[in-house]
Design a protein around this motif. Structure first.
Motif, short mmCIF file in Angstrom:
data_model
loop_
_atom_site.label_atom_id
_atom_site.label_comp_id
_atom_site.label_asym_id
_atom_site.label_seq_id
_atom_site.Cartn_x
_atom_site.Cartn_y
_atom_site.Cartn_z
N LEU A 132 0.84 -1.33 -0.31
CA LEU A 132 0.09 -0.01 -0.02
C LEU A 132 0.93 1.01 0.05
O LEU A 132 0.77 2.46 -0.80
CB LEU A 132 -1.12 -0.03 1.56
N LEU A 133 2.13 1.17 0.54
CA LEU A 133 2.69 2.46 0.84
C LEU A 133 3.38 2.74 -0.66
O LEU A 133 3.64 3.94 -1.17
CB LEU A 133 3.82 2.19 2.44
N ALA A 134 3.64 1.69 -1.01
CA ALA A 134 4.17 1.90 -2.29
C ALA A 134 3.71 2.09 -3.43
O ALA A 134 4.26 3.12 -4.03
CB ALA A 134 5.52 0.24 -2.70
N SER A 135 2.36 1.88 -3.17
CA SER A 135 1.17 2.02 -4.29
C SER A 135 1.38 3.95 -4.09
O SER A 135 1.33 4.41 -5.18
CB SER A 135 0.37 0.99 -4.51
N LEU A 136 1.15 3.92 -3.35
CA LEU A 136 0.70 5.54 -2.88
C LEU A 136 1.90 6.29 -2.88
O LEU A 136 1.93 7.55 -3.54
CB LEU A 136 0.75 5.88 -1.13
N MET A 137 3.51 5.82 -2.53
CA MET A 137 4.45 6.86 -3.40
C MET A 137 4.53 7.24 -4.61
O MET A 137 4.47 8.23 -5.45
CB MET A 137 5.41 5.91 -2.43
N LEU A 138 4.64 5.55 -5.51
CA LEU A 138 4.44 6.19 -6.90
C LEU A 138 3.26 6.61 -7.11
O LEU A 138 3.28 7.34 -8.78
CB LEU A 138 4.14 4.22 -7.24
N HIS A 139 1.74 6.72 -6.85
CA HIS A 139 0.91 7.43 -7.32
C HIS A 139 0.87 8.87 -7.24
O HIS A 139 0.44 9.62 -7.87
CB HIS A 139 -0.19 7.30 -6.59
N ARG A 140 1.71 9.63 -5.68
CA ARG A 140 2.10 10.63 -5.93
C ARG A 140 2.99 11.52 -6.58
O ARG A 140 3.27 12.19 -7.14
CB ARG A 140 2.16 10.65 -3.99
#
Length: 164
Positions: A132-140
């Motif tokens: 989840l954190l990796a996805s949020l970082m990449l999304h941002r």
């Protein structure tokens, strides 16, 4: 609200806060992010590209006394490679604890390897949080980057032919 929903909401809030606190490189580069995470944690991180082999995880975090090592499949497409690195960095940012392991690294002594976290099973809470954190970082990173001039979906100049 059920306990499971509360737990998911807490997880999402925690990951959003962590992702929002990061100084992401623009344009995004996971290797540069690793340098920034190492500075933030005051602990070296070494990235080790390796050819992927069937049956092995595509990413692996190894924590030793002197540094953290991220072993990753180098022969994957660039976007996948960025996600693998972001996922392993997320484990560090979340301060996840793995188990001492020599199963994946039999040639290293248990005294040398403090913990190993591999990207294999996503049903474990630590893996879900890291993903989840990796996805949020990449999304941002994707949405905060300047749009390239060659992006067919971005045209900064208004059309003059009356069509939008």
């Amino acid at each position: 609200m059920t306990p499971g929903r509360w737990a998911r909401r807490r997880l999402l809030r925690r990951c959003r806060a962590l992702a929002g606190s990061l100084d992401l490189p623009v344009p995004f580069d996971a290797a540069e992010l690793a340098v920034r995470v190492a500075d933030r944690r005051r602990r070296p991180i070494e990235l080790i590209p390796t050819p992927w082999q069937p049956g092995l995880p595509c990413g692996l975090l190894v924590t030793a006394d002197q540094a953290d090592y991220i072993v990753y499949a180098a022969d994957t497409p660039p976007l996948h490679r960025q996600h693998i690195l972001a996922h392993e960095l997320a484990h560090l940012l979340c301060e996840h604890r793995g188990r001492p392991s020599t199963g994946l690294l039999p040639h290293l002594s248990p005294q040398l390897v403090g913990r190993v976290l591999g990207r294999t099973v996503y049903s474990e809470p630590q893996e879900q949080e890291a993903e989840l954190l990796a996805s949020l970082m990449l999304h941002r990173a994707l949405w905060s980057r300047p749009a390239p001039a060659t992006d067919p979906f971005f045209d900064p100049a208004p059309r003059r032919d009356g069509h939008d």
